[in-house]
Scaffold this motif. Structure first.
Motif: not given
Length: 303
Positions: A168-181
């Motif tokens: 399996l590909p090296p899955m990760s978790i993407g986020t937006n914004p990088a720092t939450g509000l």
């Protein structure tokens, strides 16, 4: 004292009752068609059990009775990434020419008509198999050769082992914004994997096992007690992701960061030689990502 191999086998011929045991074994012989073509230059035996194959080969070097057992059974998987199979050792087999005399069974008589120029030989094996084969005359005593059993392929065991090798590909978790509000939606998605099924195949002998895994459930945990279960991997920014969460407090309340975790459940199937897909035990993979959440504060300034 003569050994069992050396002692000739003679059928009693005085009374029919005395040969009942052997005659019961060959009583169905008259219903079996001649299948010599299956073994070029040889002769096929009368019915055998599904676990044993017996055939006779006649050539310049003499006559040979070949016996191959197939009563192997699969074992259990060993350490991850390996599969072991158990096969019983080959039996010992012996052959004895049958005495043709008064009172011989009608099935044997029919067999002699169907196999001209042969004599019936009675074969006995230590695994419990016994039967009659037709050996050409004037070729001497036939050799008996026992061929080791072929390994039994258990497709489900092979599939379970094969599934563990699918990369399996090296899955990760993407986020937006990088720092939450606080109070504003944060977007999440699976990065590095588009959710397409993954497949693999392996061929052992004449058996090809295909396996396939496909994500069926994404379980999100956002670190503040919030959770979401979806069948979607989300959408990467700048698209609007359907995986969203609003934090009500900053990550300072959780020791400085929130840990966002994702558990992906893969439904698994296998099929044999292009047949129908059959289910396997689902597998799961887990991923985590640190996420900081801050709070916007208004600042009063003098004009």
């Amino acid at each position: 004292m003569e050994s069992a191999r050396q002692r000739p086998h003679r059928l009693p011929v005085a009374k029919g009752a005395s040969i009942g045991l052997v005659l019961a074994m060959v009583a169905a012989a008259a219903q079996v068609s001649d299948a010599r073509a299956q073994v070029p230059g040889g002769y096929s035996p009368y019915p055998t059990t599904p676990q044993t194959q017996v055939w006779v080969s006649s050539g310049a070097g003499g006559v040979t009775i070949y016996i191959r057992t197939s009563s192997a059974s699969p074992g259990s998987p060993g350490s991850p990434g390996s599969v072991s199979y158990y096969a019983p050792p080959p039996p010992q087999c012996f052959s004895y020419v049958m005495n043709i005399g008064y009172g011989i069974a009608s099935a044997i008589r029919i067999g002699l008509l169907q196999h001209p120029g042969t004599l019936p030989w009675y074969v006995v094996c230590t695994n419990g198999w016994s039967g009659v084969v037709w050996v050409p005359t004037n070729r001497g005593t036939p050799r008996v050769v026992v061929i080791a059993p072929e390994p039994v392929i258990n497709p489900s065991v092979v599939a379970a082992q094969l599934i563990s090798t699918i990369p399996l590909p090296p899955m990760s978790i993407g986020t937006n914004p990088a720092t939450g509000l606080v109070a504003l939606p944060s977007w999440f998605w699976v990065a590095g994997y588009d959710g397409q099924p993954r497949t693999a195949a392996r061929t052992l002998g004449g058996t090809t096992v295909y396996v396939m895994i496909s994500p069926s459930r994404y379980q999100w945990s956002f670190g503040d007690g919030g959770a979401l279960a979806t069948t979607s991997p989300g959408r990467a920014y700048p698209s609007t992701s359907d995986i969203q969460h609003r934090y009500q407090r900053t990550s300072l309340s959780a020791g400085g960061i929130y840990w966002v975790t994702l558990q992906v459940t893969f439904t698994a199937w296998y099929r044999v030689n292009g047949g129908s897909w059959l289910p396997l035990t689902p597998i799961t993979r887990s991923y985590s990502q640190a996420y900081w959440v801050q709070q916007l504060q208004s600042v009063l300034t003098s004009s």
